[in-house]
Every structure is written in structure tokens, then in C-alpha cells.
Design a protein around this motif. Sequence first.
Motif, mmCIF file in Angstrom:
data_model
loop_
_atom_site.group_PDB
_atom_site.id
_atom_site.type_symbol
_atom_site.label_atom_id
_atom_site.label_comp_id
_atom_site.label_asym_id
_atom_site.label_seq_id
_atom_site.Cartn_x
_atom_site.Cartn_y
_atom_site.Cartn_z
ATOM 1 N N ARG A 1 8.054 32.511 6.162
ATOM 2 C CA ARG A 1 8.879 32.365 7.364
ATOM 3 C C ARG A 1 9.198 30.898 7.650
ATOM 4 N N ARG A 2 10.403 30.654 8.153
ATOM 5 C CA ARG A 2 10.834 29.288 8.450
ATOM 6 C C ARG A 2 9.828 28.573 9.361
ATOM 7 N N SER A 3 9.344 29.276 10.390
ATOM 8 C CA SER A 3 8.425 28.640 11.337
ATOM 9 C C SER A 3 7.160 28.154 10.643
ATOM 10 N N ASN A 4 6.656 28.940 9.697
ATOM 11 C CA ASN A 4 5.440 28.533 8.985
ATOM 12 C C ASN A 4 5.714 27.371 8.035
ATOM 13 N N ILE A 5 6.862 27.426 7.343
ATOM 14 C CA ILE A 5 7.218 26.339 6.422
ATOM 15 C C ILE A 5 7.391 25.029 7.190
ATOM 16 N N LEU A 6 8.081 25.082 8.326
ATOM 17 C CA LEU A 6 8.300 23.863 9.114
ATOM 18 C C LEU A 6 6.991 23.333 9.692
ATOM 19 N N LYS A 7 6.093 24.240 10.017
ATOM 20 C CA LYS A 7 4.775 23.822 10.509
ATOM 21 C C LYS A 7 4.035 23.043 9.420
ATOM 22 N N ASN A 8 4.123 23.523 8.183
ATOM 23 C CA ASN A 8 3.495 22.816 7.060
ATOM 24 C C ASN A 8 4.212 21.502 6.769
ATOM 25 N N LYS A 9 5.524 21.503 6.956
ATOM 26 C CA LYS A 9 6.299 20.285 6.714
ATOM 27 C C LYS A 9 5.841 19.145 7.615
ATOM 28 N N GLU A 10 5.479 19.466 8.842
ATOM 29 C CA GLU A 10 5.050 18.446 9.797
ATOM 30 C C GLU A 10 3.854 17.647 9.292
ATOM 31 N N ARG A 11 3.023 18.260 8.477
ATOM 32 C CA ARG A 11 1.826 17.586 7.965
ATOM 33 C C ARG A 11 2.181 16.426 7.031
ATOM 34 N N TYR A 12 3.387 16.475 6.462
ATOM 35 C CA TYR A 12 3.790 15.462 5.483
ATOM 36 C C TYR A 12 4.971 14.619 5.965
ATOM 37 N N GLU A 13 5.302 14.736 7.236
ATOM 38 C CA GLU A 13 6.518 14.129 7.772
ATOM 39 C C GLU A 13 6.626 12.634 7.454
ATOM 40 N N ASP A 14 5.521 11.913 7.522
ATOM 41 C CA ASP A 14 5.556 10.459 7.303
ATOM 42 C C ASP A 14 5.775 10.086 5.836
ATOM 43 N N GLU A 15 5.584 11.044 4.917
ATOM 44 C CA GLU A 15 5.657 10.741 3.487
ATOM 45 C C GLU A 15 6.933 11.240 2.823
ATOM 46 N N LEU A 16 7.646 12.183 3.455
ATOM 47 C CA LEU A 16 8.727 12.895 2.784
ATOM 48 C C LEU A 16 9.864 11.994 2.331
ATOM 49 N N ALA A 17 10.190 10.964 3.086
ATOM 50 C CA ALA A 17 11.311 10.088 2.731
ATOM 51 C C ALA A 17 11.061 9.351 1.422
#
Length: 203
Positions: free
Chosen positions: A60-76
Amino acid sequence: MLMLNEDDFEVLSLENFKVQRKSPFDKLVIDFLNELSRKILRNKQAKFYPDLITFGFFCRRSNILKNKERYEDELALRMGYGLTLHISPSNIPINFAFSFLFGLLSGNSNIVRLPSNKFDQNVLLLEIINTLMREEKYKSIKESNIFFYSDRNSKKLKEILQKADTLIVWGGDETVKEFKKLEKKINCIELFFPNRVSSLLIN
């Protein structure tokens, strides 16, 4: 998506296979996984398989985005590594799907060996994925991912391994030993999951 039996896999040409390197948590990939979740959770047959329903909820999008937040500072600063070869265990039905999901979310193209046991929930999930990949919106995902059955000693499997940028092996100690010995690119990233022992203490 290409889903190949053993004979078709052995004559596979990778000429039309497009190795893509995307940013982790690519928007199109998240859209694809969220739509996959909807199709699984609305499928009447899927409700007979708790492991498949669990996978549907995970997508689900909500779960994927929740996991994405854990790596927000590194994704760029991160990009997919390229072509990932996944070797699934023969005794855990939906494991191949989670491995594929993590490969997609990491920004990689994926070639996934399916369990030799053709579990009913796997067949159903692959049918759902195949239907979704027929949509024009997901053409690029279809062109950069393959699911296949093969013998352990497959020549085509060894050929693809030599081109893979990443190798993920789920299996017992013997399977891990075998893949460690095979020829690979000098900079291939290898991730192995050998035998594990679990324990539970109840008071």
C-alpha cells in the motif's frame, strides 16, 4: 513482465531487456505497487492465502511512504545499482515477491528466479502482476523485469549472473555455497541469506 518456464528461459535473449537505474522510491514504482495492492486485496481468491494478503497490505502507498520517511535524508544521493538477480527459496511461497519489491523500490531492474514448487498463491500473484503490467503506464516496468523458472545448473542463469550488478540469494547453506563459487562481475554486490534458526520463549 516476462514469466518464463525452464525451456523458454534457456533461449532468452536480453536484447530487449532494459536495465534501468532509478532513484529509490520512484513515483511510478510506488504507483505500480499501490495498484498491485488494490488488485490483490480485491481478489476473492487471494483471501485464501494469508501470506499473499500480507504482501498486498505491505504494498500500500501509505506503508511505502512510511518506509520512505526513514531514508528521506539519504535519497537525493542514491540511485539504483542496475541489474539485480534474485534467487528465491523453494519452500517459502511469497518470498520472491518481497525480494522483487525491494529491488524495485531500490531503483533496480530485476530478474527473479521463482521457487521450483509452483505454489497456488504464487501463480495467482503472477497473474495479477501480469495483468497490471499490460497497462501502458507501466510499460517501462514490464520491460525491465523478468520472472523465470530454471534448473539450478542452468547455463542461462550462469550467463545472466555474469552480467548482474547485484546478486540476492535466499536459500540454505548449500545454495549459498554454490552461488559464491560462480563467476560474477568484479564489482557485483552479493547479499546472501543462508540457513537460519529461530527460537521462541514463552513465560
